[in-house]
Write a protein that holds these residues in place. Structure first.
Motif, short mmCIF file in Angstrom:
data_model
loop_
_atom_site.label_atom_id
_atom_site.label_comp_id
_atom_site.label_asym_id
_atom_site.label_seq_id
_atom_site.Cartn_x
_atom_site.Cartn_y
_atom_site.Cartn_z
N UNK A 86 10.65 -3.56 4.84
CA UNK A 86 10.90 -3.48 3.41
C UNK A 86 10.40 -4.72 2.67
N UNK A 87 10.33 -5.85 3.36
CA UNK A 87 9.82 -7.06 2.72
C UNK A 87 8.36 -6.85 2.29
N UNK A 88 7.56 -6.33 3.18
CA UNK A 88 6.16 -6.08 2.85
C UNK A 88 6.05 -5.03 1.74
N UNK A 89 6.87 -3.99 1.83
CA UNK A 89 6.89 -2.99 0.78
C UNK A 89 7.16 -3.63 -0.58
N UNK A 90 8.17 -4.49 -0.61
CA UNK A 90 8.52 -5.16 -1.86
C UNK A 90 7.41 -6.06 -2.36
N UNK A 91 6.70 -6.73 -1.47
CA UNK A 91 5.60 -7.60 -1.88
C UNK A 91 4.47 -6.80 -2.54
N UNK A 92 4.14 -5.65 -1.95
CA UNK A 92 3.10 -4.82 -2.55
C UNK A 92 3.53 -4.28 -3.91
N UNK A 93 4.80 -3.90 -4.01
CA UNK A 93 5.31 -3.44 -5.29
C UNK A 93 5.23 -4.56 -6.34
N UNK A 94 5.50 -5.78 -5.90
CA UNK A 94 5.45 -6.92 -6.82
C UNK A 94 4.03 -7.15 -7.32
N UNK A 95 3.05 -6.96 -6.45
CA UNK A 95 1.66 -7.13 -6.88
C UNK A 95 1.32 -6.10 -7.94
N UNK A 96 1.80 -4.87 -7.75
CA UNK A 96 1.56 -3.85 -8.77
C UNK A 96 2.13 -4.27 -10.11
N UNK A 97 3.34 -4.78 -10.10
CA UNK A 97 3.96 -5.21 -11.35
C UNK A 97 3.21 -6.40 -11.96
N UNK A 98 2.75 -7.32 -11.08
CA UNK A 98 2.03 -8.49 -11.56
C UNK A 98 0.70 -8.11 -12.20
N UNK A 157 -7.51 -0.11 8.90
CA UNK A 157 -6.70 -1.21 8.36
C UNK A 157 -5.56 -0.65 7.52
N UNK A 158 -5.86 0.36 6.74
CA UNK A 158 -4.81 0.98 5.92
C UNK A 158 -3.72 1.58 6.80
N UNK A 159 -4.11 2.17 7.91
CA UNK A 159 -3.10 2.76 8.81
C UNK A 159 -2.19 1.68 9.39
N UNK A 160 -2.79 0.55 9.81
CA UNK A 160 -1.96 -0.55 10.34
C UNK A 160 -0.96 -1.02 9.28
N UNK A 161 -1.46 -1.24 8.08
CA UNK A 161 -0.60 -1.77 7.02
C UNK A 161 0.42 -0.73 6.56
N UNK A 162 0.04 0.55 6.57
CA UNK A 162 0.99 1.59 6.19
C UNK A 162 2.18 1.61 7.15
N UNK A 210 4.58 6.39 0.35
CA UNK A 210 5.47 5.91 -0.70
C UNK A 210 5.25 6.78 -1.94
N UNK A 211 6.33 7.22 -2.54
CA UNK A 211 6.23 8.12 -3.67
C UNK A 211 6.55 7.39 -4.98
N UNK A 212 5.84 7.78 -6.03
CA UNK A 212 6.01 7.13 -7.34
C UNK A 212 6.50 8.14 -8.38
N UNK A 213 7.27 9.09 -7.92
CA UNK A 213 7.81 10.09 -8.85
C UNK A 213 8.76 9.40 -9.84
N UNK A 214 8.46 9.54 -11.10
CA UNK A 214 9.27 8.93 -12.15
C UNK A 214 9.13 7.43 -12.25
N UNK A 215 8.19 6.81 -11.56
CA UNK A 215 8.05 5.35 -11.55
C UNK A 215 7.46 4.84 -12.86
#
Length: 1812
Positions: free
Chosen positions: A1063-1075, A1051-1056, A1098-1103
């Motif tokens: 980018x829409x899905x990427x942004x949604x996951x990022x929004x959940x992290x912020x939420x 499942x992770x591979x499909x979603x990755x 996805x890299x979180x260097x300096x995030x």
């Protein structure tokens, strides 16, 4: 009488299979023949147009009869003579009124026809029916119906003519109900194969007459022909019936009748065995058993054609002859039966003799028989006399045949015997009446009744008494034969009546009339109710015959009431069919379970028929093995089944073909199955309630085929081959072999083949599969690696893909919507596959390949790239499109029921694709929510009504429609109720189950629930959920928040993939992290979200991740360089190999986090030995200063020992006593004592708890290198530099024995697990095996080429490992002393070796600073553990096998996770040192060359892996891009230079023959390359490879090269410590730059070409190009510099080296701006990314990775370097990570972080834990 006049005399249907219409057309002539190629001519006689003419061939004559007058029109004898005869008027009247019969070919008719030709008449093939008209003869074509059911008649003493009962053929998978049905079914199958009727069991032997339901017959036969196993089962039933009879023969009537009637169906061996048993029964009976005699005769006579064994018949005849001798002269029925039996057997033997060339074996004792028959011919009973004459004729016939073959003695004997038998008027030889009787019997057997009746009336011997007697007998047998039709039986009785009448048309004497009356009497005594249909009364016929004969003939002496012939004679010698089927019933309820196993075999064969396309899979022998040596998985499995191993673990990716292979294997095992052999069982683990609890019993019980007693019997007596499918779907990690107690006394005996998806394996995975074996004393069980094997399915090769496509093109398509109108060829598929990026890579998976081939014709030709998830999208859409068209077609054709029509109508206006997708997604949601992802849903109307299952699997028409359209497989629990009742089998309680067709389909649909670009159901739309900021409830209710998918790799591979391309899905996951920072309730969703993002690279260097809540998230391999994680919730997170350099983790919650790495112990002195205590609680370390330290493995704190002196107790942390280094340690088996050996020549025995010295063992003349306790603790052995091994008594310390034989120092020793043997290794390069009790040398193992440093026994004692200074590990067979493996990998001497507790792995330490793990069974290198900075002296395994401890010269004890296992992540990258990196001119790509022999290309911006360039045979030393960026050049230690095409990855050309090439570089123009070799620089033409110039001047190897930006100059660095500048045009030396103190490993020009930087020793030197002046020296590195590189703007310079650091220098000030630490290996190569944008540089590292760093300049001109990406994230980095006030860290993890360079003081710690 009137009744007789109405009775037809000739049958119109005398042959059931071959008949003509009852009323032929007027003017029709029927020509009847008995041979396939018989010819006749029509005589010249007037034939009226309205007159039927009947042509017949009888007794060698050809005759034509006028059917009205009965006058013969013509008759032609065989030899050309002509006769005229009259045909009986009564018979002819019947023929004229009815129809004649077409004769069939039969080899037994014995008709001797000639080919008669006439010049005036046409030649006529009389094997056909012909129409005679004025125009001549024309053939008649008449259809002949084929039987499908049979008429079974039971014949017994009171009811011979019982009415026919129709028995149909059985239905599919229905058992045979009775023996009559069984016999006929096999006859049908044999006849279908073209076996002539004459070779089939005759209807007279079976008593069965087929009926004519052609459709049933065709359907059943077609089904049986298409199911060979069903056919085999039918034949096996017959053989088992015989076996049952042979095991315990019973002479009750029905059992005997059963075996007699199945006799003709048997093969030769079974038939002979049956004859032998019946003959024995016949011989043992004191009185004659008529049934046994008839059965014996019938068996011998009607046996299969190839089973005619003369010995059987001769033996039977001999016994009958002896019985006859006893009855000669007696007036008993026994004589009658025995005489008849002898006649039949002699006839059969004569027939066999005529066909066989070996005549001697047919000798039956002719003289003895002739004497017996001579006595019988004088018997007062006429039946006996006539039978004796006939038997005598048979003997004479056989003798004549042997005489013709040249046996003069037999000829004389035959003449002498003939005189005893013949009457005065008879001549020697066969009699004509005998020949006619033989022909008559042949016609009767073949049911050619018309020919038979004509022979009786027209034959030349029609008035011969012998012929008449036998003719009456033949007619009587026809009359009582239930297989004959009614007309034939009527006619036979009428003809017998003719013989019985004194004034009949057939002239017969008194004897014949009495015989005919006797037969009529027997017939008349039958039940009237059993007579044939119609007004036909045999009793009336008999009474009429009595009235027509004088009383003297009937009564003899006047007693009118006396009945003719007191001695009865059988009308038939055949046993009737059985009235019951006791043997068949025994087989059907067979207690030896073979019948049930056979049903299982057939059931499983039908399952395999539905299997997909299959080709042979290739496998490697372990997870870590290379793919250089591959074997077919089928061959590997075959070897496993033949070996002593008990478990084979088959690993492979999802869709690799594991299940299909398992089904195929099961099918092959069933095909080879033999009674009593191993039973294969394919077990779908997810369908078993509790596989760890008596799995086999559950599976057999669920089948509903076996009784409880049968199951228990199989537990005790049978071997099973268990093919366990889907271990990873079982959802409970446990050892099934151990929990089911397989192969233990009174338990299931089994070999297990278990398959599992590779990505779901966890740490210590082998513990879940390895069998356990009992200890020597049976006290406990332990894992046994020698009973375990592993096979890993590798991806398809191109040849396999091509083979699969060829099979696919030949198979029917699975979807209606697939493809174009024109079918694609294999070449078209392959061409299209290659044209779409990544598609060929996906096609290496069998399941994916099938999916690709299904959808490929529908993919637009403009498509150039496709991902895995996009392929699934397209496949699913096509599936539902196909289903929609199917439903529409059904609706339009009216094939739908009313409920389905209603449901379809309601769905017709909506797209089935959307509805089907929603149905499948909702079902997957409930499966994961309610069943934890188990892909098997059971549904029972009684139990599940009203539950969530009802909405999907209930009776609702719409749900049923969608369910049938979805990709679901229904496993119905169908059980035959009759079988359950008959065999007392407990019905399975399992309801029907449903599952997705493949596990990946379930995972795909669940991933679509989380995100689907085609659109989601509104309440599940993630964007809608995020818009509801006022409440987190929508996110909580979203699938992402309901179930943790952290461990669902697919499942992770499909979603990755969704993230990477949306980018829409990427942004949604990022929004959940912020939420999650503010909403604690969505922590599960946020943990899933970040796990998906990490999976997508996805890299979180300096995030800024401050305060995020991601408990339980998997952050493995994530990049968090300089990330802000303050106050985050990381509880339970997996942080394996994360990059958190300079990350801020302050105030975070880190309870139960897992780093996958353990801290090391720093002792600060050289460590020579280490050992774990038997219970694993302590680790003892031997120090170079003579001390022994003991550590608690729970806290890894040093133990303070409480010792006792003479005056007071003491506390010490180290045991001291040795005067020199402690070289070896060993714990006693109970852990209470420690023995140590040292350089001081002493062996010391210590109390492990107090540290007190117990014994001092002295005697060695030099240093002690190794010590060991015997397994029982009674002895101690020690090895020394004095070339001896000494054995000591452990209790009193006395010397037991001294083992001598080594010629140099003995370095190591070990006891075998049993304590019976000692193995030792020595500097004399040998390994020696000794008897521990006697000290006798057993064997010498010689193979090492240098000193042997360490030896060890495997835990099971079957293998010995030895390591040596020749840099190898060698594994030996302990029993034979043969070398099994020589393992290379260490680059220096291998110092120490140890086995894992299960024996599967071997760990070694080396002077190359590494610890390596090896597979002891396969000989593969599993992993290399790096961390030590100097030589590693010793290694030890913890007793539980989870930890490895290694100690070395660097003064550290390092602890390793022994079995990290597969982690589910697949990373591309090098498998060895990265030696060189280069950047393309446009800055878009980075290329790396490695010592693994490959060149790899990476995206410079994202780090996405591009391609691997393979071709070099060994180390790649240097790589370079051409000026255009389209080509790459590489050089290797294989003495070659290769040119590659960047876009295709293909090899352009190869330059060979260069002895040493250490470096290579393209010129700026791309027209030239420079190669650094020993002492020179070669300038080569880049296109042709021709040598342009050779720049000579260096005295050592040239290690580095660089062109100036203009290309006019080249700089070279060398091992001779100089830098030289060369003019390219003149090939002359310009400058030589001296000053370095070591090898110059790197040189480079500044971007403006005015300066050169060189790296050597510990310094970077900057030189002026024009003058050679040293401008600047940059110092700071602590070890040799390996690489230097200028930034594109020339302001910065990067340098890296052997001190594992990278430094960034400001060239204006000469200051080091940035120090990058945390590299655990040498930084071998640095290159700056060209082009615009943020400055970046790539680093090649000895840790096998490529890393890209981004250089950022702050506001105050502070420069920082942040990680941008890394290729192979196999390193845990926390350098300068802030852990201030971190809560929940265990002591172990805190120590680890500190050792990794983390800074700060952690907060409150959790309780001490054993590890992470």
């Amino acid at each position: 009488m009137a009744s007789l006049q109405k009775t037809p005399l000739l049958s119109s249907q005398s042959s059931p299979q071959d008949s003509l219409p009852r009323s032929p057309p007027v003017g029709t002539a029927h020509i009847i023949s008995s041979g396939p190629r018989s010819w006749t001519t029509l005589a010249s006689a007037p034939v009226l147009s309205q007159t039927d003419v009947y042509f017949t061939s009888v007794q060698g004559c050809r005759s034509a009869y006028n059917l009205t007058t009965g006058i013969s029109l013509s008759s032609s004898k065989t030899r050309g003579t002509s006769t005229t005869s009259s045909f009986p008027a009564k018979i002819l009247s019947v023929v004229a009124a009815g129809s004649s019969e077409k004769s069939t070919t039969n080899a037994e008719a014995l008709m001797d026809h000639d080919h008669v030709r006439s010049a005036s008449h046409p030649r006529v093939d009389i094997s056909k029916d012909w129409r005679l008209s004025e125009g001549g003869l024309s053939p008649i074509t008449t259809p002949h119906p084929t039987p499908t059911t049979i008429n079974s008649t039971v014949i017994n003493s009171t009811d011979i003519l019982r009415k026919h009962v129709a028995i149909p053929v059985p239905g599919h998978d229905e058992p045979i109900e009775d023996t009559a049905q069984l016999v006929y079914c096999i006859r049908l199958l044999n006849k279908k194969h073209g076996i002539p009727d004459s070779l089939l069991p005759s209807s007279s032997s079976t008593g069965l007459s087929p009926s004519t339901h052609e459709s049933d017959y065709e359907a059943w036969v077609q089904y049986m022909e298409s199911n060979p196993l069903e056919k085999a089962h039918l034949y096996s039933v017959v053989k088992r019936m015989v076996s049952k009879f042979v095991e315990g023969p019973t002479w009750e009537t029905d059992s005997l009748r059963e075996v007699v009637h199945i006799g003709p169906l048997l093969d030769k061996d079974h038939h002979r065995e049956l004859v032998r048993i019946v003959l024995q029964g016949f011989q043992r009976s004191t009185s004659l058993d008529i049934n046994v005699l008839h059965g014996l005769v019938q068996l011998v006579r009607d046996g299969p054609s190839d089973s005619c064994v003369p010995e059987d018949m001769v033996r039977t005849l001999a016994y009958i002859r002896e019985r006859l001798k006893k009855t000669v002269g007696e007036d008993t029925e026994d004589t009658v039966y025995l005489t008849r039996a002898a006649t039949i057997l002699l006839t059969t033997l004569s027939t066999c003799q005529s066909k066989d060339q070996s005549k001697d074996q047919y000798h039956v004792g002719h003289e003895q028989w002739f004497k017996v028959l001579s006595s019988l011919r004088k018997h007062k009973s006429s039946p006996i006399r006539f039978q004796a004459r006939y038997a005598g004729q048979i003997l004479i016939s056989a003798s004549d045949q042997r005489t013709l073959d040249g046996d003069p003695d037999l000829s004389r004997r035959a003449r002498r015997i003939s005189r005893l038998l013949r009457r005065p008027q008879e001549s020697y030889g066969k009699k004509q009446w005998f020949l006619d009787v033989q022909r008559a019997k042949g016609l009767a057997r073949s049911r050619r009744c018309t020919d038979l009746f004509l022979l009786i009336h027209q034959g030349p011997n029609v008035h011969d008494t012998n012929f008449q007697w036998h003719a009456c007998q033949i007619l009587g047998e026809l009359a009582v034969d239930p297989s004959c039709d009614d007309d034939t039986r009527h006619q036979a009785i009428t003809l017998i009546h003719e013989y019985a009448k004194a004034s009949g048309t057939i002239k017969s004497g008194p004897v014949i009339r009495r015989w005919a009356l006797t037969i009529l009497r027997h017939i008349s005594e039958l039940s009237v109710a059993s007579m044939p249909a119609g007004s036909f009364d045999p009793q009336a016929i008999y009474n009429e015959a009595i009235m027509e004969n004088p009383p003297s003939l009937i009564c003899g002496r006047g007693a009118r009431s006396m009945k003719p012939f007191d001695i009865a004679h059988p009308l038939t010698s055949n046993l009737p069919p059985p009235s019951a089927s006791p043997l068949l019933n025994k087989v059907n309820t067979d207690p030896d379970i073979e019948f049930a196993i056979d049903r299982l075999l057939r059931q499983r064969s039908r399952v395999y028929e539905r299997c997909a396309i299959y080709i042979q899979l290739l496998s490697k022998h372990s997870l870590r093995a290379s793919e250089d040596v591959l074997v077919e998985l089928q061959e590997r499995t075959k070897n496993f089944l033949e070996s002593k191993s008990q478990v084979l673990l088959v690993l492979g990716d999802s869709g690799a073909g594991k299940s299909t292979f398992g089904l195929r294997l099961e099918n092959e095992l069933w095909a080879a199955y033999k009674a009593g052999g191993p039973i294969p069982l394919f077990i779908d683990l997810k369908t078993i309630d509790a596989p760890d609890k008596d799995m086999v019993h559950q599976h057999l019980e669920d089948m509903g085929l076996f009784t409880e007693q049968q199951i228990e019997d199989m537990r005790q007596t049978r071997l099973f081959i268990l093919i366990c499918d889907g271990y990873d779907e079982y959802q409970k990690w446990t050892n099934l072999h151990t929990r089911n107690q397989f192969n233990r006394p009174r338990q299931w005996q089994a070999k297990m083949i278990v398959n599992c998806r590779t990505q779901y394996l966890g740490p210590n995975y082998r513990n879940y599969f390895e069998p356990e074996t009992a200890a020597v004393d049976n006290s406990n069980f332990s894992h046994s690696s020698d009973l375990f094997e592993e096979a890993v399915i590798v991806p398809f090769r191109i040849t396999q893909i091509n083979e699969y496509i060829e099979l696919f093109t030949q198979a029917p398509k699975t979807m209606e919507c697939l493809g174009e109108e024109t079918e694609w060829s294999t070449e078209q598929y392959m061409e299209r596959l290659k044209s779409i990026t990544h598609l060929m890579e996906l096609a290496k998976n069998p399941f994916m390949l099938k999916m690709i081939l299904d959808v490929l014709p529908t993919i637009a030709k403009t498509t150039i790239k496709m991902t895995r998830v996009e392929l699934y999208d397209r496949f699913v859409e096509l599936h539902f499109e196909s289903e929609q068209r199917r439903l529409k077609a059904q609706h339009s054709s009216g094939k739908m029921d009313n409920g389905t029509i209603s449901a379809f109508t309601s769905l017709e206006n909506e797209e089935l694709i959307a509805l089907g997708l929603d149905f499948s997604k909702q079902l997957s949601l409930h499966i994961f929510k309610e069943l934890k992802g188990l892909n098997s849903v059971t549904y029972s109307v009684m139990q599940d009504s009203g539950s969530w299952k009802d909405a999907f699997f209930g009776s609702d028409a719409q749900a049923r429609l969608l369910r049938q359209s979805a990709q679901l497989v229904c496993r119905e629990n169908r059980q035959d109720a009759r079988h359950l009742v008959r065999h007392k089998v407990r019905p399975s309680r399992k309801p029907n189950s449903y599952e997705f067709s493949h596990r990946s389909m379930l995972e795909y649909y669940y991933s679509c629930l989380i995100f689907d670009p085609r659109g989601n159901v509104p309440h599940l739309d993630l964007e809608t959920c995020l818009d509801s900021i006022e409440s987190p409830l929508p996110v909580i209710n979203h699938p992402l928040g309901q179930t943790s998918i952290v461990s669902e790799h697919s499942i992770l591979d499909f979603l990755a993939e969704r993230v990477q391309h949306n980018q829409v899905f990427n942004g949604q996951l990022q929004s959940i992290l912020q939420l999650s920072k503010t909403e604690t309730k969505i922590s599960r969703a946020s943990a899933n979200a970040i796990t998906i993002l990490i999976r997508a690279r996805e890299r979180f260097n300096g995030a800024d991740l401050r305060g995020i809540r991601i408990p339980g998230a998997d952050l493995s391999y994530g990049d968090f360089d300089s990330a802000q994680l303050q106050g985050s919730d990381l509880r339970g997170a997996i942080l394996r190999n994360v990059w958190m350099r300079q990350a801020d983790l302050s105030d975070s919650l880190m309870e139960r986090v897992t780093f996958g790495q353990l801290p090391y112990l720093h002792v600060e002195v050289v460590l020579r030995s280490c050992i774990f205590s038997p219970d694993g609680n302590y680790l003892a370390v031997g120090l170079d200063d003579g001390g022994v330290s003991i550590y608690d493995t729970l806290t890894w704190d040093k133990i303070n020992l409480e010792g006792q002196t003479d005056s007071f107790k003491t506390h010490c942390s180290t045991i001291s006593g040795h005067d020199g280094a402690v070289t070896s340690l060993a714990f006693s088996p109970n852990g209470r004592r420690i023995v140590s050996g040292g350089d001081d020549k002493m062996v010391r025995l210590w109390d492990a708890y107090t540290g007190d010295l117990e014994s001092l063992l002295s005697g060695h003349a030099d240093g002690v290198n190794s010590v060991a306790f015997s397994p029982n603790g009674d002895q101690i052995a020690s090895a020394s530099d004095d070339e001896t091994v000494r054995v000591w008594d452990a209790q009193i310390g006395s010397l037991v024995s001294t083992l001598t034989g080594h010629t140099e120092r003995v370095t190591s020793l070990a006891y075998s697990p049993t304590g019976k043997h000692i193995v030792s290794g020595s500097d004399d390069t040998t390994v020696r095996l000794w008897d521990a009790q006697t000290g006798t040398l057993i064997s010498i193992l010689s193979s090492h080429t240098a000193e042997v440093n360490s030896v060890a026994f495997s835990p099971n004692g079957q293998q010995i490992a030895s390591s040596g200074s020749d840099e190898t590990l060698r594994l030996w067979d302990a029993q034979t002393g043969t070398l099994s493996f020589t393992l290379s990998g260490h680059s220096r001497a291998v110092g120490s070796v140890a086995y894992s507790p299960n024996g599967q792995l071997v760990v070694t330490s080396g002077d190359d600073k590494t610890v390596r793990l090896w597979d002891s069974q396969a000989g593969d290198l599993c992993s290399t553990l790096n961390g030590h900075t100097r030589s590693v002296n010793c290694v030890a395994y913890s007793p539980n096998g989870q930890l490895i401890a290694s100690a070395g010269v660097d003064g550290t004890v390092r602890l390793w996770d022994a079995q990290k296992g597969a982690d589910g992540s697949i990373w591309s990258g090098h498998s060895d040192i990265v030696a060189s990196v280069a950047c393309s001119p446009n800055g878009q790509q980075v290329v790396s060359g490695s010592w693994d022999g490959t060149v790899q290309v990476w995206d410079a911006e994202t780090g996405v892996f591009g391609s691997t360039l393979r071709g070099h045979a060994t180390l790649v030393n240097s790589v370079s891009f051409s000026h255009c960026g389209h080509r790459i050049v590489s050089c290797s230690a294989d003495h070659s230079v290769r040119f590659w095409d960047v876009e295709t990855g293909g090899l352009i050309s190869t330059l060979k023959g260069i002895v040493v090439v250490e470096s290579v570089v393209f010129s700026p123009s791309g027209l030239q390359i420079a190669c650094g070799t020993f002492g020179s620089v070669l300038l080569l033409d880049a296109k042709t490879g021709d040598l342009c110039f050779s720049l000579e001047g260096h005295s050592e190897l040239v290690t580095s090269l660089c062109y100036s930006p203009s290309g006019q100059q080249i700089a070279s660095g060398s091992k001779d410590k100089t830098v030289r500048l060369w003019d390219v045009e003149t090939a002359s030396l310009t400058l030589s730059l001296d000053g370095h103190a070591g090898t110059v490993r790197s040189v480079t020009y500044s971007p403006n070409g005015q300066q050169i930087a060189s790296g050597a020793d510990k310094l970077v030197r900057l030189w002026d190009v024009h003058t050679g002046t040293l401008c600047v020296t940059l110092s700071g590195h602590t070890r040799t510099i390996a690489s230097v590189a200028y930034s594109p703007n020339g302001r910065l310079l990067a340098s890296g080296g052997y001190d594992d650091t990278v430094r960034l220098w400001d060239l204006d000030s000469g200051q080091c701006l940035v120090l990058l630490e945390g590299f655990q290996e040498v930084v071998s190569s640095i290159v700056w990314k060209t082009g615009l944008g943020t400055p970046c540089f790539a680093v090649g590292n000895w840790d096998k990775s490529v890393r890209m760093w981004k250089v950022v300049e702050g506001d105050n001109k502070n420069v920082q370097a942040c990680l941008n990406w890394r290729s192979s994230p196999h390193t845990l980095v926390l350098t300068k990570a802030c852990i201030e006030r971190v809560r929940g860290l265990s002591g172990m993890n805190l120590r680890l972080l500190k050792q990794l360079g983390a800074v700060g003081v952690a907060g409150r710690k959790e309780s001490r834990m054993a590890g992470s």
